[in-house]
Every structure is written in structure tokens, then in C-alpha cells.
Scaffold this motif. Sequence first.
Motif, PDB file in Angstrom:
ATOM      1  N   SER A   4       1.198  -1.404   0.168  1.00 32.14           N
ATOM      2  CA  SER A   4       0.338  -0.075  -0.104  1.00 32.14           C
ATOM      3  C   SER A   4       0.928   1.272  -0.087  1.00 32.14           C
ATOM      4  O   SER A   4       1.705   1.666   1.274  1.00 32.14           O
ATOM      5  CB  SER A   4      -0.696  -0.432   0.851  1.00 32.14           C
ATOM      6  N   GLU A   6       1.374   5.289  -1.010  1.00 27.38           N
ATOM      7  CA  GLU A   6       0.302   6.516  -1.567  1.00 27.38           C
ATOM      8  C   GLU A   6       1.619   7.473  -1.222  1.00 27.38           C
ATOM      9  O   GLU A   6       2.409   7.967  -0.667  1.00 27.38           O
ATOM     10  CB  GLU A   6      -0.078   7.588   0.053  1.00 27.38           C
ATOM     11  N   ILE A 160      -6.329   8.475  -8.626  1.00 25.67           N
ATOM     12  CA  ILE A 160      -6.693   8.230  -7.419  1.00 25.67           C
ATOM     13  C   ILE A 160      -7.945   8.928  -8.454  1.00 25.67           C
ATOM     14  O   ILE A 160      -7.627  10.298  -8.818  1.00 25.67           O
ATOM     15  CB  ILE A 160      -6.292   9.666  -6.604  1.00 25.67           C
ATOM     16  N   THR A 195      -0.651  12.416  -7.903  1.00 23.37           N
ATOM     17  CA  THR A 195      -0.361  11.598  -6.724  1.00 23.37           C
ATOM     18  C   THR A 195      -0.975  10.654  -7.293  1.00 23.37           C
ATOM     19  O   THR A 195      -1.210  10.086  -8.155  1.00 23.37           O
ATOM     20  CB  THR A 195      -2.038  11.976  -5.931  1.00 23.37           C
ATOM     21  N   ARG A 197      -2.173   6.877  -5.221  1.00 20.03           N
ATOM     22  CA  ARG A 197      -2.658   6.084  -4.340  1.00 20.03           C
ATOM     23  C   ARG A 197      -2.593   3.697  -5.111  1.00 20.03           C
ATOM     24  O   ARG A 197      -3.726   3.961  -6.268  1.00 20.03           O
ATOM     25  CB  ARG A 197      -3.461   6.246  -4.080  1.00 20.03           C
ATOM     26  N   SER A 199      -2.016  -0.012  -4.761  1.00 23.00           N
ATOM     27  CA  SER A 199      -2.062  -0.693  -3.786  1.00 23.00           C
ATOM     28  C   SER A 199      -2.856  -2.892  -4.077  1.00 23.00           C
ATOM     29  O   SER A 199      -2.837  -3.017  -5.457  1.00 23.00           O
ATOM     30  CB  SER A 199      -2.995  -0.866  -2.015  1.00 23.00           C
TER      31      SER A 199
END
Length: 200
Positions: A4, A6, A160, A195, A197, A199
Amino acid sequence: MGYSLEGQLLEVCDCNVLCPCWIGEDPDNGTCQSALAYHIEKGTIDGIDVSGLNFANAVFIPGNVLAGNWRAIRFVDDRASPEQEAALLAVFRGQKGGPLQDLAGLVGEEVATRRARINYEVAEGKGRLTIGDGVLAEMEPYRGPSGEVTKLVESIFSTIPGSPAYVSKASRFRMVQPEIGIDLDLKDHNAIQGTFRLSA
């Protein structure tokens, strides 16, 4: 246990502003010579904390970004422990599955892997990136009539939904990576920050 991650992504290249790769079109010059840097604000890989570390790639993309066959040099933050280094390489090589496996699938050849001091000092498209002695980029964002930074949303590299990418111009982009045939010293070309994110 999976991963995970970010943080912030920065891409600087020899395309004009804005780099067509971000929307899946062919690069301006037919090929793209690019530095990609990831600043991991918060992250774990198989339970190993990698928060605060950076990871980067220098890549030569021979055509459309989605067609693959990239030639890449990978750079691991020199602050990483051996355990963190192994975890970062595994995840960015696609060995842990998920979206980073898809990204790694675009790399046709990993030419080299190095530890390097990676300084990522960029916020909302403004700042400076250095990767060892081989990459230097300085950038300023575009701004609209209100003074707000110009943003791109819903691009193919937006991980995202709805998150903005900040459209910038690199006042200086120097990249020397002879193993992949790159020797650039450019002014006023593409830089874009987003950005992520991720996972699995």
C-alpha cells in the motif's frame, strides 16, 4: 501481505508541454526520454515500512507510452535499508502484482539498477528534483487567470479518481544516462506532477 503506497509522482521529459503520454497519445518527438520519480509519503510493502523514501526511473520510450518496450534504469533511495531496497525493487518490478505489475509490464529492458540520493522537493508543480549526478530538473507550474495552478484530471496515469495533476514547465532539465542513450540539457519542456495511491 501485499503493498500500500501513497504519495507524489513527478514526470519530466523531452516532450513539449503538456506531454502527450499522460493522455495515451504518441510523444512529440516520436520517442520520449523521461525521468519518473515517486515520493512515498506513506507506504508498506509486505509489512516493511517505506514511508518517506523515494524511487525513480530514467526511461527511453521508443513510441507510444502504452506500447511498452521501455528501456529503464531504476534508482533506489540511498537512505533505504537493504530490506527496504529489496521490497521497493520487487514492487516496482511488478513482482507483487497490482497496478505496479501493469506499469512494470511496459518496461522491455531493465538496463541497470542503482542506489542514489534522490531529492524530491516539489509541491503543486513547483520545485526541484535531483537523482544522483545524472538528473536535474527545476520547474514552475502554469497558472490560470485566478492565479491557481493549472491542473489535468482523469488522465490515464491518474490512480486516484478526480485527483489533479499539476501542469508545469521545466526551466531546466538535465539528464545524462549513457546506458540508455540519453544526454539532454533542455529548457522549457514538460514537467507534470500527480498523486498516487497504489495497492495490491
